[in-house]
Motif scaffolding. Structure first.
Motif, PDB file in Angstrom:
ATOM      1  N   ASP A 162      55.385   6.476  39.722  1.00  0.00           N
ATOM      2  CA  ASP A 162      55.970   7.258  38.627  1.00  0.00           C
ATOM      3  C   ASP A 162      54.842   7.576  37.663  1.00  0.00           C
ATOM      4  OD1 ASP A 162      57.559   8.479  36.815  1.00  0.00           O
ATOM      5  OD2 ASP A 162      58.882   6.784  36.446  1.00  0.00           O
ATOM      6  N   TRP A 163      54.232   8.753  37.800  1.00  0.00           N
ATOM      7  CA  TRP A 163      53.019   9.093  37.056  1.00  0.00           C
ATOM      8  C   TRP A 163      53.292  10.209  36.054  1.00  0.00           C
ATOM      9  CZ3 TRP A 163      48.305   9.318  40.887  1.00  0.00           C
ATOM     10  CH2 TRP A 163      48.191   8.085  41.539  1.00  0.00           C
ATOM     11  N   PRO A 164      53.762   9.877  34.891  1.00  0.00           N
ATOM     12  CA  PRO A 164      53.941  10.935  33.905  1.00  0.00           C
ATOM     13  C   PRO A 164      52.603  11.347  33.315  1.00  0.00           C
ATOM     14  CG  PRO A 164      54.452   8.833  32.912  1.00  0.00           C
ATOM     15  CD  PRO A 164      54.129   8.556  34.355  1.00  0.00           C
ATOM     16  N   THR A 165      52.652  12.342  32.469  1.00  0.00           N
ATOM     17  CA  THR A 165      51.470  12.769  31.737  1.00  0.00           C
ATOM     18  C   THR A 165      51.349  11.890  30.497  1.00  0.00           C
ATOM     19  OG1 THR A 165      51.621  15.051  32.507  1.00  0.00           O
ATOM     20  CG2 THR A 165      50.441  14.678  30.460  1.00  0.00           C
ATOM     21  N   PHE A 166      50.460  10.910  30.515  1.00  0.00           N
ATOM     22  CA  PHE A 166      50.345   9.990  29.390  1.00  0.00           C
ATOM     23  C   PHE A 166      49.574  10.632  28.250  1.00  0.00           C
ATOM     24  CE2 PHE A 166      51.434   6.929  32.653  1.00  0.00           C
ATOM     25  CZ  PHE A 166      52.339   6.133  31.959  1.00  0.00           C
ATOM     26  N   LEU A 167      50.030  10.344  27.029  1.00  0.00           N
ATOM     27  CA  LEU A 167      49.384  10.887  25.845  1.00  0.00           C
ATOM     28  C   LEU A 167      47.972  10.331  25.712  1.00  0.00           C
ATOM     29  CD1 LEU A 167      52.196  10.691  23.121  1.00  0.00           C
ATOM     30  CD2 LEU A 167      51.870  12.376  24.952  1.00  0.00           C
ATOM     31  N   THR A 168      47.127  11.083  25.011  1.00  0.00           N
ATOM     32  CA  THR A 168      45.757  10.654  24.759  1.00  0.00           C
ATOM     33  C   THR A 168      45.711   9.355  23.966  1.00  0.00           C
ATOM     34  OG1 THR A 168      44.841  12.875  24.856  1.00  0.00           O
ATOM     35  CG2 THR A 168      43.656  11.288  23.511  1.00  0.00           C
ATOM     36  N   HIS A 169      46.634   9.200  23.010  1.00  0.00           N
ATOM     37  CA  HIS A 169      46.602   8.043  22.117  1.00  0.00           C
ATOM     38  C   HIS A 169      47.680   7.037  22.487  1.00  0.00           C
ATOM     39  CE1 HIS A 169      43.667   9.647  19.195  1.00  0.00           C
ATOM     40  NE2 HIS A 169      44.161  10.818  19.557  1.00  0.00           N
ATOM     41  N   SER A 170      47.342   5.770  22.321  1.00  0.00           N
ATOM     42  CA  SER A 170      48.273   4.674  22.501  1.00  0.00           C
ATOM     43  C   SER A 170      48.137   3.766  21.284  1.00  0.00           C
ATOM     44  CB  SER A 170      47.974   3.925  23.802  1.00  0.00           C
ATOM     45  OG  SER A 170      46.623   3.461  23.811  1.00  0.00           O
ATOM     46  N   LYS A 171      48.966   2.743  21.208  1.00  0.00           N
ATOM     47  CA  LYS A 171      48.926   1.839  20.051  1.00  0.00           C
ATOM     48  C   LYS A 171      48.923   0.389  20.512  1.00  0.00           C
ATOM     49  CE  LYS A 171      49.361   5.433  17.334  1.00  0.00           C
ATOM     50  NZ  LYS A 171      48.219   5.946  16.566  1.00  0.00           N
ATOM     51  N   LYS A 172      48.035  -0.414  19.902  1.00  0.00           N
ATOM     52  CA  LYS A 172      47.953  -1.836  20.232  1.00  0.00           C
ATOM     53  C   LYS A 172      48.284  -2.650  18.993  1.00  0.00           C
ATOM     54  CE  LYS A 172      45.346  -3.150  23.487  1.00  0.00           C
ATOM     55  NZ  LYS A 172      44.250  -3.539  24.413  1.00  0.00           N
ATOM     56  N   GLY A 177      48.996  -8.236  20.452  1.00  0.00           N
ATOM     57  CA  GLY A 177      48.255  -7.575  21.513  1.00  0.00           C
ATOM     58  C   GLY A 177      49.073  -6.669  22.395  1.00  0.00           C
ATOM     59  N   GLU A 178      50.361  -6.472  22.087  1.00  0.00           N
ATOM     60  CA  GLU A 178      51.173  -5.575  22.910  1.00  0.00           C
ATOM     61  C   GLU A 178      50.656  -4.143  22.817  1.00  0.00           C
ATOM     62  OE1 GLU A 178      55.544  -7.695  23.305  1.00  0.00           O
ATOM     63  OE2 GLU A 178      55.300  -5.989  21.942  1.00  0.00           O
ATOM     64  N   TRP A 179      50.635  -3.487  23.958  1.00  0.00           N
ATOM     65  CA  TRP A 179      50.064  -2.147  24.081  1.00  0.00           C
ATOM     66  C   TRP A 179      51.182  -1.167  24.422  1.00  0.00           C
ATOM     67  CZ3 TRP A 179      47.753   0.164  29.003  1.00  0.00           C
ATOM     68  CH2 TRP A 179      47.049   1.357  28.722  1.00  0.00           C
ATOM     69  N   THR A 180      51.379  -0.162  23.566  1.00  0.00           N
ATOM     70  CA  THR A 180      52.421   0.839  23.769  1.00  0.00           C
ATOM     71  C   THR A 180      51.798   2.145  24.215  1.00  0.00           C
ATOM     72  OG1 THR A 180      53.827  -0.164  22.064  1.00  0.00           O
ATOM     73  CG2 THR A 180      54.322   2.102  22.690  1.00  0.00           C
ATOM     74  N   VAL A 181      52.251   2.638  25.364  1.00  0.00           N
ATOM     75  CA  VAL A 181      51.744   3.869  25.956  1.00  0.00           C
ATOM     76  C   VAL A 181      52.920   4.801  26.169  1.00  0.00           C
ATOM     77  CG1 VAL A 181      50.228   4.802  27.744  1.00  0.00           C
ATOM     78  CG2 VAL A 181      50.176   2.371  27.230  1.00  0.00           C
ATOM     79  N   VAL A 182      52.709   6.086  25.888  1.00  0.00           N
ATOM     80  CA  VAL A 182      53.799   7.063  25.986  1.00  0.00           C
ATOM     81  C   VAL A 182      53.423   8.159  26.968  1.00  0.00           C
ATOM     82  CG1 VAL A 182      55.202   8.739  24.719  1.00  0.00           C
ATOM     83  CG2 VAL A 182      54.540   6.583  23.631  1.00  0.00           C
ATOM     84  N   GLY A 183      54.345   8.467  27.853  1.00  0.00           N
ATOM     85  CA  GLY A 183      54.142   9.548  28.807  1.00  0.00           C
ATOM     86  C   GLY A 183      55.266  10.566  28.721  1.00  0.00           C
TER      87      GLY A 183
END
Length: 473
Positions: A162-172, A177-183
Motif C-alpha cells: 500500500d504505497w501512497p504518495t507520502f508528504l515531504t514533511h513528517s512529525k516526530k 519519539g513517535e513518528w507521524t507520516v501522512v500519505g
C-alpha cells in the motif's frame, strides 16, 4: 518583470547540475565550538538535465544528499546522488524516461499518457532508526546509509503493498519519539492515510481519513491531541496530467474564491472536521500547540502561488536564466482554531517576508517562543538572510547577508544540557560573488550579530530544501 542581466546571472548556480564528491575538509573560519559534534544532512536536486532536456522548475531534479560532519572544530563535506529506481533507469538510458513535478517526458502527450511520476527523493531527509530517509512526494522514501550516503532501498511505511504518495514533511514527537507520516492516494488526493510508528519502527496506528476536497498538501501541524492540515484554495485537474497533456504543477490552479479549509484530525480516533478559513497559500508550517480547547497554528502564508505554479513564475524563469523581481511576501500567519465553537480566527504575526521556517525540535507541538526563518529583502524571491522571530512579543533579530547570497533553511541545534532555544543555528548559503557554498554557524540567541563561524566548500552547490541534524554525543 525580468531583472536586468548579468546583474543576477549568478543565481543560475541555484539550478546548475553538480557531480558527487568524496569527503574532504572544508576551509573553516572562526571558532567552531568543540561541543558541537554531529552531522548536518541536507537534501535538494543536484541533476537538472539529461540529453539536452532541462527541468522546468527550480524545485525539480534528481536528489543529492549532502553531509557536513562537524567535530573537533573541523568540518568535512561529502555528497552523493540518491540512486532511486528512476535515477538508475534514466542513467542507463542516458535520457529522461518519466514525468516529474514540472516536466513531462520528452516526446509529446502520447509518451506521457498514463505514465506516473517516479520519486526523485529530492525534497527532505530525516534520521529514523539508524537510517537517513529521503522524501519526494511520490511513493515511499528512500533509505540511505548515514555514513557513506549510499542508497540502500525504499523504506516501507505501514502495510506492504500500500504505497501512497507520502508528504515531504513528517512529525516526530520530541518526548516519546513517535513518528507521524501522512500519505495520500495518487488518483484521489483527498483520501489521506496517517501512519504512526514508535521509535522502534512498530506501527502504532494506521488510519485513513477523507479531506473536505483534494488539494496540494506539503506540510501539516501536529500537537499532542490533533493533526491539522491547511487545505489550500486550489482546483486540481489530475486528468490532464494522467492524459499526458500537462505536468503535475500545471494541473494545479489557484482559486482564492474557494477559501482555505482547516482540516482537523483528532488523534483519539474521533471524527475529523473541516473549518472554513481565508484563502492564503501555504507550503510550510512553523509550529502548533494547544491552549485549552484552542489549537494555535503558525505558518508561512503568501497571497498566491504564482512563483511556484505559473509557467513564467520565478521558479520556472530561473531555469531559463531569467530572474524575476516580483515581490514574494511570505508573512507569518496564525490560525486560532476553537475546537468547541468550530471557528478559525486568523491573524498576521509578522509582515516581513520569510520562508523555510524551523523551531527548536524540543518544542515541536508545544508552546514555543522563537522561530528561525530564511529572510527575504523586498522585491526578492530568494532569501538573503536569517531571522529569529519572537512569536510572543513580535521582536525579531535579522542577519542580512550580501545581496549575492542565497540562504537556505536555518536549522536549530540544541545545546547539550541547555534550556529552550539555547544552541546554534546552521544555514547553508550559496555565494554568487565567490561562486562557492558556505555553511554558516550562528549563536541562536544572537542571530543579528552574524555568523560566529563558517565552513566554505571548494565549489558551489545548487539549492537544498530541507535537512536534519544528527548529534554524535
Amino acid at each position: 518583470m525580468a531583472a536586468p542581466q548579468p546583474e543576477f546571472a549568478w543565481l543560475s548556480l541555484l539550478v546548475k547540475s553538480v557531480e558527487e564528491v568524496d569527503e574532504y575538509r572544508a576551509e573553516t573560519r572562526g571558532p567552531w565550538p568543540v561541543e558541537l559534534r554531529g552531522t548536518l544532512y541536507r537534501n535538494g536536486p543536484g541533476l537538472f538535465e539529461r540529453d539536452g532536456v532541462r527541468k522546468r522548475s527550480l524545485g525539480d531534479g534528481d536528489g543529492m544528499i549532502r553531509a557536513y560532519r562537524i567535530g573537533d572544530g573541523a568540518v568535512s563535506f561529502r555528497s552523493r546522488f540518491i540512486r532511486t529506481t528512476k535515477f538508475r533507469e534514466e542513467e542507463a538510458a542516458g535520457r529522461y524516461l518519466y514525468p516529474t513535478w514540472s516536466t513531462r517526458t520528452p516526446g509529446g502527450w502520447l509518451r506521457n499518457i498514463g505514465r506516473r511520476r517516479r520519486s526523485q527523493a529530492e525534497e527532505n531527509v530525516i534520521f529514523h532508526r539508524g537510517k537517513l530517509l529521503a522524501f519526494d512526494e511520490v511513493g515511499l522514501p528512500w533509505a540511505l546509509d548515514p555514513e557513506t550516503l549510499e542508497t540502500i532501498s525504499r523504506y516501507q511505511i505501514g502495510a506492504p503493498g500500500d504505497w501512497p504518495t507520502f508528504l515531504t514533511h513528517s512529525k516526530k514527537d520530541p518526548f516519546n519519539g513517535e513518528w507521524t507520516v501522512v500519505g495520500s492516494d495518487y488518483h484521489r488526493p483527498e483520501r489521506m492515510r496517517i501512519v504512526v510508528e514508535n521509535r522502534n519502527g512498530e506501527v502504532v496506528s494506521d488510519r485513513r481519513v477523507r479531506a473536505p476536497r483534494p488539494s496540494y498538501v506539503h506540510d501539516f501541524f501536529a500537537t499532542p491531541h490533533y493533526l491539522v492540515f491547511n487545505i489550500n484554495a486550489l482546483r486540481m485537474k489530475p486528468l490532464k496530467a494522467l492524459l499526458g497533456l500537462e505536468h503535475v504543477a500545471g494541473a494545479l490552479h489557484w482559486r482564492p474564491e474557494m477559501g482555505n479549509v482547516a482540516f482537523v484530525v483528532p488523534k483519539d480516533g474521533s471524527a475529523p472536521f473541516g473549518l472554513p478559513a481565508p484563502a492564503v497559500w501555504s507550503v510550510h508550517t512553523v509550529n502548533a500547540y494547544e491552549v485549552g480547547e484552542e489549537i494555535v497554528c503558525d505558518f508561512i502564508g503568501l497571497d498566491n502561488p504564482d512563483y511556484l505554479f505559473d509557467k513564467d513564475g520565478a521558479f520556472s524563469a530561473i531555469m531559463r536564466g531569467i530572474v524575476r523581481t516580483d515581490a514574494v511576501a511570505g508573512r507569518v500567519h496564525r490560525w486560532r482554531i476553537d475546537t468547541a465553537r468550530r471557528i478559525v480566527t486568523p491573524e498576521i504575526l509578522d509582515d516581513h517576508s520569510y520562508e523555510l521556517p524551523t523551531v527548536d525540535p524540543l518544542r515541536l507541538g508545544l508552546p514555543y517562543r522563537h522561530a528561525y526563518l530564511a529572510a527575504m529583502r523586498p522585491g526578492q524571491w530568494w532569501p538573503s538572510g536569517i531571522a529569529r522571530l519572537d512569536v510572543q512579543t513580535g521582536q525579531r533579530q535579522v542577519y542580512e547577508g550580501r545581496r549575492t547570497q542565497v540562504f537556505g533553511e536555518p536549522l536549530f541545534v540544541p545545546r547539550q544540557g541547555g534550556g529552550t532555544d539555547e544552541g546554534w543555528v546552521l544555514a547553508e548559503a550559496l555565494d554568487g560573488r565567490d561562486r562557492t557554498t558556505t555553511l554558516h554557524l550562528f549563536d541562536a540567541g544572537r542571530i543579528g550579530a552574524g555568523p560566529i563561524a563558517e565552513a566554505t566548500l571548494q565549489h558551489a552547490m545548487p539549492t537544498s530544501f530541507h535537512g536534519c541534524w544528527v548529534d554524535q554525543h
